[in-house]
Write an enzyme that holds these catalytic residues in place. Structure first.
Site, PDB file in Angstrom:
ATOM      1  N   ARG A 130      -6.263   3.772  18.922  1.00 31.20           N
ATOM      2  CA  ARG A 130      -5.654   4.914  19.330  1.00 31.20           C
ATOM      3  C   ARG A 130      -6.223   5.489  20.703  1.00 31.20           C
ATOM      4  O   ARG A 130      -5.471   6.061  21.290  1.00 31.20           O
ATOM      5  CB  ARG A 130      -6.029   6.017  18.180  1.00 31.20           C
ATOM      6  CG  ARG A 130      -4.849   5.823  17.060  1.00 31.20           C
ATOM      7  CD  ARG A 130      -5.168   6.900  16.114  1.00 31.20           C
ATOM      8  NE  ARG A 130      -4.617   6.513  14.844  1.00 31.20           N
ATOM      9  CZ  ARG A 130      -5.045   6.894  13.450  1.00 31.20           C
ATOM     10  NH1 ARG A 130      -6.163   7.799  13.340  1.00 31.20           N
ATOM     11  NH2 ARG A 130      -4.115   6.610  12.711  1.00 31.20           N
ATOM     12  N   SER A 159      -2.918  11.084  -1.193  1.00 27.27           N
ATOM     13  CA  SER A 159      -2.202   9.933  -0.852  1.00 27.27           C
ATOM     14  C   SER A 159      -2.564   9.599   0.630  1.00 27.27           C
ATOM     15  O   SER A 159      -2.339   8.104   1.071  1.00 27.27           O
ATOM     16  CB  SER A 159      -0.753  10.167  -0.763  1.00 27.27           C
ATOM     17  OG  SER A 159      -0.512  11.218  -0.149  1.00 27.27           O
ATOM     18  N   GLY A 160      -3.328  10.375   1.363  1.00 29.24           N
ATOM     19  CA  GLY A 160      -3.807   9.962   2.641  1.00 29.24           C
ATOM     20  C   GLY A 160      -4.973   8.926   2.570  1.00 29.24           C
ATOM     21  O   GLY A 160      -5.172   8.163   3.421  1.00 29.24           O
ATOM     22  N   HIS A 184       0.486  17.025   3.413  1.00 30.87           N
ATOM     23  CA  HIS A 184      -0.948  17.800   4.031  1.00 30.87           C
ATOM     24  C   HIS A 184      -0.404  19.218   4.502  1.00 30.87           C
ATOM     25  O   HIS A 184       0.859  19.285   5.149  1.00 30.87           O
ATOM     26  CB  HIS A 184      -1.451  17.099   5.240  1.00 30.87           C
ATOM     27  CG  HIS A 184      -2.167  15.749   5.219  1.00 30.87           C
ATOM     28  ND1 HIS A 184      -2.159  15.357   3.849  1.00 30.87           N
ATOM     29  CD2 HIS A 184      -2.601  14.970   5.781  1.00 30.87           C
ATOM     30  CE1 HIS A 184      -2.801  13.928   3.805  1.00 30.87           C
ATOM     31  NE2 HIS A 184      -2.981  13.695   5.279  1.00 30.87           N
ATOM     32  N   ASN A 194       2.394  13.372   4.538  1.00 30.30           N
ATOM     33  CA  ASN A 194       1.569  12.674   5.367  1.00 30.30           C
ATOM     34  C   ASN A 194       2.038  11.257   5.351  1.00 30.30           C
ATOM     35  O   ASN A 194       1.689  10.349   6.375  1.00 30.30           O
ATOM     36  CB  ASN A 194       0.186  12.867   4.846  1.00 30.30           C
ATOM     37  CG  ASN A 194       0.193  12.387   3.249  1.00 30.30           C
ATOM     38  OD1 ASN A 194       0.676  13.127   2.587  1.00 30.30           O
ATOM     39  ND2 ASN A 194      -0.609  11.386   2.981  1.00 30.30           N
ATOM     40  N   CYS A 197      -2.459  11.184  10.397  1.00 24.01           N
ATOM     41  CA  CYS A 197      -1.427  12.157  10.006  1.00 24.01           C
ATOM     42  C   CYS A 197      -1.735  13.657  10.311  1.00 24.01           C
ATOM     43  O   CYS A 197      -0.480  14.530  10.600  1.00 24.01           O
ATOM     44  CB  CYS A 197      -1.509  12.026   8.312  1.00 24.01           C
ATOM     45  SG  CYS A 197      -3.230  11.733   7.824  1.00 24.01           S
ATOM     46  N   GLN A 235      -5.767  18.452   2.955  1.00 21.54           N
ATOM     47  CA  GLN A 235      -4.952  17.196   2.726  1.00 21.54           C
ATOM     48  C   GLN A 235      -5.008  16.324   1.603  1.00 21.54           C
ATOM     49  O   GLN A 235      -5.749  16.410   0.946  1.00 21.54           O
ATOM     50  CB  GLN A 235      -5.865  16.205   4.018  1.00 21.54           C
ATOM     51  CG  GLN A 235      -6.019  16.468   5.180  1.00 21.54           C
ATOM     52  CD  GLN A 235      -6.624  15.662   6.135  1.00 21.54           C
ATOM     53  OE1 GLN A 235      -7.232  16.057   6.913  1.00 21.54           O
ATOM     54  NE2 GLN A 235      -6.599  14.371   6.228  1.00 21.54           N
ATOM     55  N   VAL A 254       1.177   3.523   2.664  1.00 21.11           N
ATOM     56  CA  VAL A 254       2.137   3.705   3.577  1.00 21.11           C
ATOM     57  C   VAL A 254       3.076   2.387   3.768  1.00 21.11           C
ATOM     58  O   VAL A 254       4.301   2.715   3.710  1.00 21.11           O
ATOM     59  CB  VAL A 254       1.224   3.652   4.945  1.00 21.11           C
ATOM     60  CG1 VAL A 254       1.890   3.588   6.033  1.00 21.11           C
ATOM     61  CG2 VAL A 254       0.153   4.811   4.968  1.00 21.11           C
ATOM     62  N   GLY A 257       0.695  -1.076   0.087  1.00 19.86           N
ATOM     63  CA  GLY A 257       0.027   0.022   0.164  1.00 19.86           C
ATOM     64  C   GLY A 257       0.820   1.279   0.063  1.00 19.86           C
ATOM     65  O   GLY A 257       2.260   1.168  -0.133  1.00 19.86           O
TER      66      GLY A 257
HETATM   67  P1  NAP Z   1      -3.762   1.435   0.621  1.00 23.07           P
HETATM   68  O1  NAP Z   1      -2.759   2.217  -0.260  1.00 23.07           O
HETATM   69  O2  NAP Z   1      -5.047   1.137   0.024  1.00 23.07           O
HETATM   70  O3  NAP Z   1      -2.843   0.053   0.956  1.00 23.07           O
HETATM   71  C1  NAP Z   1      -3.701  -0.988   1.788  1.00 23.07           C
HETATM   72  C2  NAP Z   1      -2.750  -2.018   2.093  1.00 23.07           C
HETATM   73  O4  NAP Z   1      -3.582  -2.884   2.874  1.00 23.07           O
HETATM   74  C3  NAP Z   1      -2.258  -2.869   0.898  1.00 23.07           C
HETATM   75  O5  NAP Z   1      -1.022  -3.390   1.152  1.00 23.07           O
HETATM   76  C4  NAP Z   1      -3.303  -3.983   0.888  1.00 23.07           C
HETATM   77  O6  NAP Z   1      -2.773  -5.130   0.141  1.00 23.07           O
HETATM   78  C5  NAP Z   1      -3.329  -4.198   2.314  1.00 23.07           C
HETATM   79  N1  NAP Z   1      -4.853  -5.005   2.865  1.00 23.07           N
HETATM   80  C6  NAP Z   1      -5.943  -4.737   2.348  1.00 23.07           C
HETATM   81  N2  NAP Z   1      -6.900  -5.731   2.618  1.00 23.07           N
HETATM   82  C7  NAP Z   1      -5.978  -6.500   3.287  1.00 23.07           C
HETATM   83  C8  NAP Z   1      -6.290  -7.827   3.982  1.00 23.07           C
HETATM   84  N3  NAP Z   1      -7.449  -8.311   3.695  1.00 23.07           N
HETATM   85  N4  NAP Z   1      -5.256  -8.493   4.478  1.00 23.07           N
HETATM   86  C9  NAP Z   1      -4.199  -8.078   4.375  1.00 23.07           C
HETATM   87  N5  NAP Z   1      -3.561  -6.864   3.805  1.00 23.07           N
HETATM   88  C10 NAP Z   1      -4.611  -6.145   3.252  1.00 23.07           C
HETATM   89  O7  NAP Z   1      -3.873   2.360   1.823  1.00 23.07           O
HETATM   90  P2  NAP Z   1      -2.571   3.196   2.617  1.00 23.07           P
HETATM   91  O8  NAP Z   1      -2.904   4.336   2.510  1.00 23.07           O
HETATM   92  O9  NAP Z   1      -1.454   2.609   2.499  1.00 23.07           O
HETATM   93  O10 NAP Z   1      -3.339   3.000   4.043  1.00 23.07           O
HETATM   94  C11 NAP Z   1      -3.275   1.719   4.761  1.00 23.07           C
HETATM   95  C12 NAP Z   1      -3.923   1.929   5.995  1.00 23.07           C
HETATM   96  O11 NAP Z   1      -2.748   2.752   6.872  1.00 23.07           O
HETATM   97  C13 NAP Z   1      -5.317   2.946   6.501  1.00 23.07           C
HETATM   98  O12 NAP Z   1      -6.306   2.056   6.074  1.00 23.07           O
HETATM   99  C14 NAP Z   1      -4.966   3.259   7.431  1.00 23.07           C
HETATM  100  O13 NAP Z   1      -5.651   2.800   8.649  1.00 23.07           O
HETATM  101  C15 NAP Z   1      -3.495   3.640   7.768  1.00 23.07           C
HETATM  102  N6  NAP Z   1      -3.094   5.006   7.719  1.00 23.07           N
HETATM  103  C16 NAP Z   1      -2.706   5.891   8.700  1.00 23.07           C
HETATM  104  C17 NAP Z   1      -2.263   7.042   8.368  1.00 23.07           C
HETATM  105  C18 NAP Z   1      -1.869   7.644   9.565  1.00 23.07           C
HETATM  106  O14 NAP Z   1      -1.959   8.954   9.575  1.00 23.07           O
HETATM  107  N7  NAP Z   1      -1.264   7.004  10.476  1.00 23.07           N
HETATM  108  C19 NAP Z   1      -2.208   7.496   7.045  1.00 23.07           C
HETATM  109  C20 NAP Z   1      -2.680   6.741   6.129  1.00 23.07           C
HETATM  110  C21 NAP Z   1      -3.144   5.427   6.267  1.00 23.07           C
HETATM  111  P3  NAP Z   1      -3.274  -5.523  -1.076  1.00 23.07           P
HETATM  112  O15 NAP Z   1      -2.186  -5.072  -2.298  1.00 23.07           O
HETATM  113  O16 NAP Z   1      -3.277  -7.236  -1.049  1.00 23.07           O
HETATM  114  O17 NAP Z   1      -4.311  -5.167  -1.450  1.00 23.07           O
HETATM  115  C1  3JM Z   2      -6.096   6.956   7.336  1.00 20.27           C
HETATM  116  O1  3JM Z   2     -10.356   1.295   8.385  1.00 20.27           O
HETATM  117  C2  3JM Z   2     -10.190   1.757   7.197  1.00 20.27           C
HETATM  118  O2  3JM Z   2     -10.764   1.461   6.289  1.00 20.27           O
HETATM  119  C3  3JM Z   2      -9.019   3.012   7.292  1.00 20.27           C
HETATM  120  C4  3JM Z   2      -9.291   4.152   7.189  1.00 20.27           C
HETATM  121  C5  3JM Z   2      -8.349   5.236   7.436  1.00 20.27           C
HETATM  122  C6  3JM Z   2      -7.649   5.771   8.718  1.00 20.27           C
HETATM  123  C7  3JM Z   2      -8.252   4.961  10.048  1.00 20.27           C
HETATM  124  O3  3JM Z   2      -9.141   5.291  10.527  1.00 20.27           O
HETATM  125  O4  3JM Z   2      -7.419   4.295  10.458  1.00 20.27           O
HETATM  126  C8  3JM Z   2      -7.725   5.748   6.244  1.00 20.27           C
HETATM  127  C9  3JM Z   2      -6.781   6.738   6.251  1.00 20.27           C
HETATM  128  C10 3JM Z   2      -6.755   6.548   8.593  1.00 20.27           C
HETATM  129  C11 3JM Z   2      -6.190   7.100  10.080  1.00 20.27           C
HETATM  130  O5  3JM Z   2      -4.894   7.511  10.032  1.00 20.27           O
HETATM  131  O6  3JM Z   2      -6.912   7.514  10.847  1.00 20.27           O
END
Ligand code: NAP
Ligand code: 3JM
Length: 337
Positions: A103, A162-163, A245, A318, A132, A159, A18, A16
């Site tokens: 969290r 990419s978030g 962001h 972010n 983020c 924002q 991140v 993904g």
């Molecule tokens: P993304 O680009 O959509 O990537 C999602 C990742 O999760 C991909 O590697 C995907 O794998 C994997 N995944 C989805 N369903 C799965 C499953 N059933 N089993 C195992 N892996 C699975 O999303 P992203 O932006 O990287 O964000 C991912 C998560 O990180 C968000 O949902 C959020 O909770 C968190 N996040 C946090 C922040 C923060 O501020 N701390 C910021 C952004 C995101 P596949 O390639 O197999 O689909």
């Molecule tokens: C950033 O659970 C989900 O579908 C992911 C939602 C999500 C979140 C979250 O709530 O974990 C997407 C992007 C965040 C975040 O950092 O709070």
């Protein structure tokens, strides 16, 4: 000479937006990785990711994925975290979770290393990485709170897409092309066109009229700053920017603020890069923050009416400080101990 320990590290969501940045930051910062285990869904299992000059095969996340793993970095969404973080912790991993799943649990530390590294207890199972938008804001607010005591923060965010993950990055690219060519835009990730538009809607709406993203900024700020008296009034907006962001922030304090002193304070604050020379057209910009580690702060100016308030413009990558970098900095605090 004693050999430095190395760690088996799993990255859940390694394919993904991140997760990919996690792999590159682990490598960049020479995190002492023994074996790296990239995990994702069955969709991506079998694909290869590059790490430290080698190709490593992505494996499907399963309940038995965590045997022998020391550190598990999760970024695969809240429901995956809810199910698998406890499994990984039970298998003996230190878990650093990027989702909002844990969290606000009172027993789970919510950590930004520049602000509250002490919150990581001696026996961490799961540690939560904040949202983020919260992370970059509290890096800048912490020195202000320590010196002037913050009463209230009014924040509007700008924002980047990419978030919302890899698919949203593709959606902004394709909609931009479609709109410029006079074609109908195809919508999938966002409920409205994001190209050439601003959406005052991030995460879901609550009965209060605020979004969950907005309430993350309220509740997480108080928890990380360890002060429930801080008032936060947020508006979170998605804008057609790919990476980083930006935030317009009005901060109201107990003590009167000397803006020159505040500039000096922020100039030496950990994790902050002061970019504040408007006469030379220098201020924080998303395109400059993208790919960098620091939280950029500028446009520092006294509130026009309130001597106990200032306005700031805060920008950070972010995917780096807002997610992957902060998580890896938490892991670095742990291994230093
Ligand atoms: P993304 O680009 O959509 O990537 C999602 C990742 O999760 C991909 O590697 C995907 O794998 C994997 N995944 C989805 N369903 C799965 C499953 N059933 N089993 C195992 N892996 C699975 O999303 P992203 O932006 O990287 O964000 C991912 C998560 O990180 C968000 O949902 C959020 O909770 C968190 N996040 C946090 C922040 C923060 O501020 N701390 C910021 C952004 C995101 P596949 O390639 O197999 O689909
Ligand atoms: C950033 O659970 C989900 O579908 C992911 C939602 C999500 C979140 C979250 O709530 O974990 C997407 C992007 C965040 C975040 O950092 O709070």
């Amino acid at each position: 000479m004693e050999k430095k320990p190395k760690y088996n590290v799993a990255v859940v969501g390694a394919t993904g937006a991140v997760g990919r940045v996690m792999l590159s930051i682990l490598e960049e910062r020479k995190f002492p990785v023994d074996t790296l285990l990239p995990l994702a869904s069955a969709r991506s299992a079998g694909q290869q990711v590059e790490f430290a000059g080698r190709k490593i095969t992505v494996q499907e996340l399963k309940a038995d994925s965590f045997e022998g793993v020391d550190i598990a970095l999760f970024s695969a969404g809240g429901s995956i975290s809810k199910e698998f973080c406890p499994i990984a912790a039970k298998a003996g991993c230190v878990v650093i979770d990027n989702s909002s799943a844990f969290r606000m649990d009172k027993d789970i530390p919510l950590v930004v290393p520049e602000v509250n590294p002490h919150a990581i207890g001696d026996n961490p199972g799961i540690i939560a990485n904040p949202n983020c938008s919260t992370i970059q804001m509290v890096v800048a607010l912490k020195p202000i709170h320590d010196r002037y005591k913050i009463k209230r923060v009014v924040v509007s965010t700008y924002q980047s897409v990419s978030g919302s993950g890899q698919k949203a990055i593709e959606e902004l690219k394709s909609q931009t092309g479609q709109a410029l060519n006079g074609q109908a835009v195809a919508k999938a990730v966002y409920p409205h066109q994001i190209a050439f538009n601003c959406l005052p809607h991030i995460d879901v709406f609550l009965d209060s009229g605020y979004t969950k993203e907005e309430m993350k900024m309220v509740n997480e700020t108080r928890k990380i700053m360890e002060d429930d008296s801080i008032q936060v009034s947020p508006t979170t907006v998605r804008v057609p920017v790919f990476y980083a962001h930006s935030e317009a922030v009005n901060v109201e304090t107990e003590q009167e603020i000397d803006v020159q002193e505040l500039r000096t304070l922020l100039g030496s604050a950990p994790g902050v890069r002061l970019v504040d020379a408007p006469s030379k057209t220098e201020y924080p910009l998303a395109v400059d923050a993208a790919g960098r580690d620091e939280v950029m702060v500028g446009r520092i100016r006294a509130d026009l009416d309130n001597p106990r308030a200032v306005n700031l413009w805060i920008v950070a990558d972010n995917l780096r400080k807002g997610a992957a970098l902060n998580a890896i900095q938490i892991a670095e605090v742990l291994i230093r101990r």
